[in-house]
Design an enzyme around this catalytic site. Structure first.
Site, PDB file in Angstrom:
ATOM      1  N   LYS A  39     -12.231  -4.876   3.459  1.00 40.68           N
ATOM      2  CA  LYS A  39     -13.245  -5.378   4.392  1.00 40.68           C
ATOM      3  C   LYS A  39     -14.581  -5.764   3.748  1.00 40.68           C
ATOM      4  CE  LYS A  39     -11.100  -5.437   8.169  1.00 40.68           C
ATOM      5  NZ  LYS A  39     -10.261  -6.441   7.537  1.00 40.68           N
ATOM      6  N   TYR A  74       0.875  -1.183   0.000  1.00 41.90           N
ATOM      7  CA  TYR A  74       0.000   0.000   0.000  1.00 41.90           C
ATOM      8  C   TYR A  74       0.904   1.221   0.000  1.00 41.90           C
ATOM      9  CZ  TYR A  74      -3.980  -2.934   1.487  1.00 41.90           C
ATOM     10  OH  TYR A  74      -4.979  -3.879   1.564  1.00 41.90           O
ATOM     11  N   PRO A 107     -12.343   0.356  -0.400  1.00 41.29           N
ATOM     12  CA  PRO A 107     -11.629  -0.934  -0.412  1.00 41.29           C
ATOM     13  C   PRO A 107     -10.266  -0.942   0.282  1.00 41.29           C
ATOM     14  CG  PRO A 107     -11.595   0.086  -2.585  1.00 41.29           C
ATOM     15  CD  PRO A 107     -12.466   0.942  -1.738  1.00 41.29           C
ATOM     16  N   TYR A 136      -6.901  -5.585  10.239  1.00 43.53           N
ATOM     17  CA  TYR A 136      -6.727  -6.100   8.873  1.00 43.53           C
ATOM     18  C   TYR A 136      -7.064  -7.587   8.808  1.00 43.53           C
ATOM     19  CZ  TYR A 136      -4.900  -6.174   4.114  1.00 43.53           C
ATOM     20  OH  TYR A 136      -4.793  -6.272   2.746  1.00 43.53           O
TER      21      TYR A 136
HETATM   22  C1  PHB Z   1      -7.278  -6.720  -4.361  1.00 43.61           C
HETATM   23  O1  PHB Z   1      -6.374  -7.572  -4.491  1.00 43.61           O
HETATM   24  O2  PHB Z   1      -8.149  -6.578  -5.228  1.00 43.61           O
HETATM   25  C2  PHB Z   1      -7.308  -5.860  -3.158  1.00 43.61           C
HETATM   26  C3  PHB Z   1      -6.419  -6.088  -2.127  1.00 43.61           C
HETATM   27  C4  PHB Z   1      -6.433  -5.283  -1.003  1.00 43.61           C
HETATM   28  C5  PHB Z   1      -7.327  -4.245  -0.918  1.00 43.61           C
HETATM   29  C6  PHB Z   1      -8.239  -4.017  -1.941  1.00 43.61           C
HETATM   30  C7  PHB Z   1      -8.221  -4.820  -3.074  1.00 43.61           C
HETATM   31  O3  PHB Z   1      -7.316  -3.437   0.179  1.00 43.61           O
END
Ligand code: PHB
Ligand code: APR
Length: 392
Positions: free
Chosen positions: A297, A201, A293, A385
């Site tokens: 969750k 992230y 997203p 998480y």
């Molecule tokens: C995804 O792999 O699509 C994905 C992963 C983590 C997130 C949102 C989407 O926080």
């Protein structure tokens, strides 16, 4: 047609509820607006919390998830050109996540449903719910060109954010809490080997970016973009160039490129409807709440709702005990609001806001430094998480 529970919607919520009820001997009918292919191929998120993994296992539908899903014990936060690992498992008392696409979960649940031979009506049109405040509600629709009436004891509204169940509640009976973010996510699926085992992230001055994956051969990537972004403005070259910029690190880590198989823009909003029940109608999943997203969750909350709803309905039919049904909305909303806060918080920490000031940028940096250097800070990220334990 007569059944005990009529379920509207064959997303993760409706399908899992149908399966849990069927295994407990409770008859149900699932009604879905789209066709099977649409349900199975719609690309959505892909992180399963520990409690979701456990629930799918208990329902007997976790076999392929364990075989093909990718277990992860950490995530990385990237800022100031450095990646910082959050050890999810060490910081959450041994819990973990599995990366497995939501549409794969849906495929497994549809296969399990088809095997039971119980009704799952795809391509149902004109779906409507009736007499929700009586003890004999019903659902009507048109299926295969014929009018269908399903008489039932309860209706489960698992028909997503744009469904018909929430709007069927009288306006005075519900309260809505809403927040729309001034950005969206542009997501791509690329035929490229993931260059990191864990999700990354990133907070970058150009905006948020996320590195994720679906398999050993498929990378999933997102870029923060304008809320009304025109996808045609984003050539493949522009997407890769922006991803390389936002995900650049001093240690030379680089995202692998490959043919882009799919592109799309996801709006970002937070939304909660209270209560999640009206008379004999119980809402579950996206029909009652939406999260941005960033905290991964959405599907996990849907699973937590239907786990609770199935237990409440089982208590009703097995021992005429309606305590859990009466507490359903309050019990779910506690988890929902925890996830709402977490998703809003992760979103706020990682995105660039149009109204941001140099002061706010420094505060954001300080928060990122804190959660990646203090054990207490890391635990807040990690235990939310991987998902907090269920109330039951
Ligand atoms: C995804 O792999 O699509 C994905 C992963 C983590 C997130 C949102 C989407 O926080
Ligand atoms: N009649 C019948 N079916 C309907 C109707 C209708 N009027 N309206 C919508 N549906 C169906 C949709 O076609 C969809 O298949 O209801 C289903 C709802 O599924 P989802 O939107 O996947 O919602 P849910 O099962 O609650 O799962 C939540 O989806 O949006 C993601 O992030 C979210 O991962 C989370 C998950």
């Amino acid at each position: 047609m007569r059944t005990q529970v009529a379920i509207i919607g064959a997303g993760p919520a409706g399908l899992l509820l149908g399966h849990l009820l069927h295994r407990a001997g409770i008859d149900n009918v699932i009604v879905e607006r789209h066709d099977r292919r649409y349900a199975e191929e719609r690309i959505r998120a892909g992180v399963l919390e520990q409690g979701t993994i456990d629930t799918l296992d208990e329902a007997g539908v976790g076999e392929r998830m364990h075989r093909e899903g990718l277990p992860h014990e950490g995530i990385e936060l990237l800022f100031d050109r450095k990646r910082h690992r959050i050890d999810l498992t060490a910081l959450s008392g041994g819990r973990a996540i599995v990366v497995y696409g939501q549409h794969e979960v849906v495929k497994d649940l549809i296969a399990a449903r088809v095997e039971t031979g119980r009704p799952l009506l795809f391509e149902a049109s004109d779906v409507a719910v009736h007499d929700l405040d009586s003890d004999h509600p019903s659902v009507t629709c048109v299926h295969d060109g014929a009018a269908v009436k399903i008489e039932c004891d309860y209706v489960a509204g698992c028909d997503g954010f744009h469904g018909i169940c929430r709007p069927a509640m009288p306006a005075g009976a519900l309260k809505v809490f809403d927040r729309i973010y001034p950005f969206a996510w542009l997501g791509i699926l690329a035929e490229a080997r993931p260059s990191s085992h864990e999700l990354v992230y990133a907070n970058h001055e150009n905006g948020f970016a996320l590195f994720s994956m679906r398999s050993e051969k498929i990378t999933r990537l997102y870029l923060q973009c304008e809320p009304e972004e025109d996808i045609n403005e984003w050539s493949d070259d522009r997407i890769w160039s922006e991803l390389h910029t936002r995900l650049e690190t001093d240690d030379g880590w680089k995202v692998n490129e490959g043919p882009i198989m799919q592109k799309g823009v996801t709006p970002m909003r937070s939304f909660v409807c209270e209560p999640m029940q009206y008379g004999r109608l119980f809402l579950a999943g996206d029909s009652a709440h939406i999260v941005p997203p960033t905290g991964a969750k959405g599907m996990n909350l849907a699973v937590a709702d239907v786990r609770m709803l199935s237990k409440a309905l089982i208590a009703h039919y097995a021992s005429n005990d309606d305590t859990r049904l009466a507490a359903y909305s309050d019990t779910c909303l506690k988890r929902v609001w925890r996830a709402e806060h977490y998703s809003w918080w992760m979103t706020s920490m990682l995105h660039r806001f149009p109204e941001s000031t140099p002061f706010m940028d420094r505060v954001q940096r300080s928060e990122l430094a804190y959660v990646t250097s203090s054990e207490a800070g890391g635990r807040v990220v990690a235990e939310n998480y991987v998902g907090l334990p269920f109330a039951d």
